[in-house]
Design a protein around this motif. Structure first.
Motif, mmCIF file in Angstrom:
data_model
loop_
_atom_site.group_PDB
_atom_site.id
_atom_site.type_symbol
_atom_site.label_atom_id
_atom_site.label_comp_id
_atom_site.label_asym_id
_atom_site.label_seq_id
_atom_site.Cartn_x
_atom_site.Cartn_y
_atom_site.Cartn_z
ATOM 1 N N GLN A 52 -29.333 82.737 48.156
ATOM 2 C CA GLN A 52 -30.641 82.773 48.812
ATOM 3 C C GLN A 52 -30.512 83.516 50.140
ATOM 4 O OE1 GLN A 52 -33.303 81.222 47.158
ATOM 5 N NE2 GLN A 52 -34.763 82.121 48.580
ATOM 6 N N GLN A 53 -29.423 83.279 50.867
ATOM 7 C CA GLN A 53 -29.165 84.010 52.107
ATOM 8 C C GLN A 53 -29.075 85.513 51.831
ATOM 9 O OE1 GLN A 53 -28.968 83.322 55.305
ATOM 10 N NE2 GLN A 53 -27.809 85.013 56.158
ATOM 11 N N ARG A 54 -28.400 85.869 50.752
ATOM 12 C CA ARG A 54 -28.226 87.284 50.391
ATOM 13 C C ARG A 54 -29.583 87.952 50.153
ATOM 14 N NH1 ARG A 54 -24.474 86.476 46.898
ATOM 15 N NH2 ARG A 54 -22.837 86.859 48.402
ATOM 16 N N ILE A 55 -30.517 87.235 49.541
ATOM 17 C CA ILE A 55 -31.849 87.800 49.280
ATOM 18 C C ILE A 55 -32.511 88.215 50.584
ATOM 19 C CG2 ILE A 55 -34.197 87.194 48.560
ATOM 20 C CD1 ILE A 55 -32.926 85.631 46.240
ATOM 21 N N TYR A 56 -32.387 87.409 51.630
ATOM 22 C CA TYR A 56 -33.042 87.718 52.897
ATOM 23 C C TYR A 56 -32.233 88.688 53.755
ATOM 24 C CZ TYR A 56 -35.809 83.660 51.620
ATOM 25 O OH TYR A 56 -36.608 82.777 50.957
ATOM 26 N N ALA A 57 -30.972 88.411 53.955
ATOM 27 C CA ALA A 57 -30.163 89.168 54.920
ATOM 28 C C ALA A 57 -29.806 90.565 54.433
ATOM 29 C CB ALA A 57 -28.898 88.399 55.267
ATOM 30 N N ALA A 58 -29.788 90.773 53.139
ATOM 31 C CA ALA A 58 -29.433 92.097 52.613
ATOM 32 C C ALA A 58 -30.666 92.946 52.303
ATOM 33 C CB ALA A 58 -28.589 91.946 51.354
ATOM 34 N N ALA A 59 -31.818 92.494 52.754
ATOM 35 C CA ALA A 59 -33.065 93.199 52.451
ATOM 36 C C ALA A 59 -33.134 94.552 53.145
ATOM 37 C CB ALA A 59 -34.259 92.338 52.874
ATOM 38 N N ALA A 107 -43.009 88.192 54.297
ATOM 39 C CA ALA A 107 -42.060 88.698 53.296
ATOM 40 C C ALA A 107 -42.692 88.768 51.907
ATOM 41 C CB ALA A 107 -40.820 87.811 53.258
ATOM 42 N N ASP A 108 -42.430 89.847 51.232
ATOM 43 C CA ASP A 108 -42.847 90.028 49.847
ATOM 44 C C ASP A 108 -41.653 89.639 48.973
ATOM 45 O OD1 ASP A 108 -43.459 90.937 47.295
ATOM 46 O OD2 ASP A 108 -43.958 92.976 47.929
ATOM 47 N N PHE A 109 -41.718 88.451 48.357
ATOM 48 C CA PHE A 109 -40.556 87.979 47.606
ATOM 49 C C PHE A 109 -40.179 88.940 46.488
ATOM 50 C CE2 PHE A 109 -38.325 85.782 44.254
ATOM 51 C CZ PHE A 109 -37.223 85.326 44.967
ATOM 52 N N ASP A 110 -41.155 89.515 45.821
ATOM 53 C CA ASP A 110 -40.834 90.452 44.733
ATOM 54 C C ASP A 110 -40.015 91.641 45.239
ATOM 55 O OD1 ASP A 110 -41.976 89.036 42.605
ATOM 56 O OD2 ASP A 110 -43.965 89.817 43.088
ATOM 57 N N ALA A 111 -40.360 92.156 46.417
ATOM 58 C CA ALA A 111 -39.588 93.267 46.984
ATOM 59 C C ALA A 111 -38.185 92.816 47.359
ATOM 60 C CB ALA A 111 -40.309 93.840 48.200
ATOM 61 N N LEU A 112 -38.064 91.619 47.935
ATOM 62 C CA LEU A 112 -36.741 91.083 48.268
ATOM 63 C C LEU A 112 -35.909 90.913 46.996
ATOM 64 C CD1 LEU A 112 -37.762 88.348 50.858
ATOM 65 C CD2 LEU A 112 -36.680 90.552 51.361
ATOM 66 N N TRP A 113 -36.543 90.373 45.957
ATOM 67 C CA TRP A 113 -35.847 90.153 44.687
ATOM 68 C C TRP A 113 -35.397 91.484 44.080
ATOM 69 C CZ3 TRP A 113 -33.216 86.785 42.141
ATOM 70 C CH2 TRP A 113 -32.928 87.032 40.792
ATOM 71 N N ALA A 140 -37.543 78.297 45.649
ATOM 72 C CA ALA A 140 -36.821 77.985 46.890
ATOM 73 C C ALA A 140 -37.440 78.760 48.063
ATOM 74 C CB ALA A 140 -35.345 78.319 46.746
ATOM 75 N N HIS A 141 -37.834 80.006 47.815
ATOM 76 C CA HIS A 141 -38.492 80.814 48.848
ATOM 77 C C HIS A 141 -39.791 80.142 49.313
ATOM 78 C CE1 HIS A 141 -40.147 84.280 50.950
ATOM 79 N NE2 HIS A 141 -41.223 84.165 50.210
ATOM 80 N N ARG A 142 -40.609 79.692 48.359
ATOM 81 C CA ARG A 142 -41.868 79.021 48.723
ATOM 82 C C ARG A 142 -41.599 77.755 49.531
ATOM 83 N NH1 ARG A 142 -42.901 80.282 43.395
ATOM 84 N NH2 ARG A 142 -42.569 78.116 42.780
#
Length: 190
Positions: A52-59, A107-113, A140-142
């Protein structure tokens, strides 16, 4: 005991820079705290919190080591424990928690994903398991978004704790764990 990361909202005047105080903070049962203060004050991420950290920090546009996107899961000022083999507590000030809440609101979760999926999917069953994996991380994002929004609204700081094997809180019930459980568990729509 499975590993999980606990996040607890704390009013800034109550916050102490003491490992003994921070340990006691997590001894109290999360449901008792919710009942006493009348709001949700704790969130937990299952053992896949690093992803989950990787999804945000590596964006995009580039990976970050600081800033709100790097602080969602593992960010914060470390407060080292006397037992050096145990991970430190991490503390976000109320201002940092507000910035995280603002980042998550935009944040746009789809773009992060889309940016993280190629790195994450091999660990969760590949492309065939993408719908379940996406749902777990989106849920988890929500939940993190709601936690930080309420934390920011109340002006609270956030303390994070990663219990190590054999270390538990003395509260009677477990904290509510975000959706980062086994990706094979289906959750309602994202």
């Amino acid at each position: 005991m499975s590993t999980y990361l606990r996040l607890r909202a704390v009013p800034p005047p109550a916050l102490r820079n003491s490992t003994a105080w921070l340990e006691r903070l997590f001894e109290e049962d999360s449901e008792a705290v919710r009942h006493r203060v009348g709001r949700h004050t704790e969130e937990s991420l299952g053992k896949r919190y690093l992803d989950q950290q990787r999804i945000y920090a590596a964006a995009p546009p580039h990976p970050v080591e600081d800033g709100p996107q790097a602080q969602v899961v593992l960010g914060g000022r470390p407060v080292f424990r006397t037992e050096r083999h145990k991970p430190p507590f991490l503390v976000l000030t109320s201002a940092q928690a507000r910035r995280v809440a603002s980042f998550l609101a935009r944040a746009d979760f789809d773009a992060l994903w889309d940016f993280a999926r190629a790195e994450l999917l091999p660990h969760y069953g590949g492309v065939a398991a993408e719908p379940e994996t996406w749902q777990a991380f989106a849920a988890a994002h929500r939940e993190l978004k709601a936690f930080y929004a309420q934390t920011a609204e109340c002006g609270d700081a956030v303390v994070k704790w990663l219990p190590v094997r054999g270390e538990t809180s003395t509260g009677r019930s477990s904290p509510r764990v975000c959706a980062l459980r086994s990706p094979s568990r289906r959750r309602g729509g994202a």
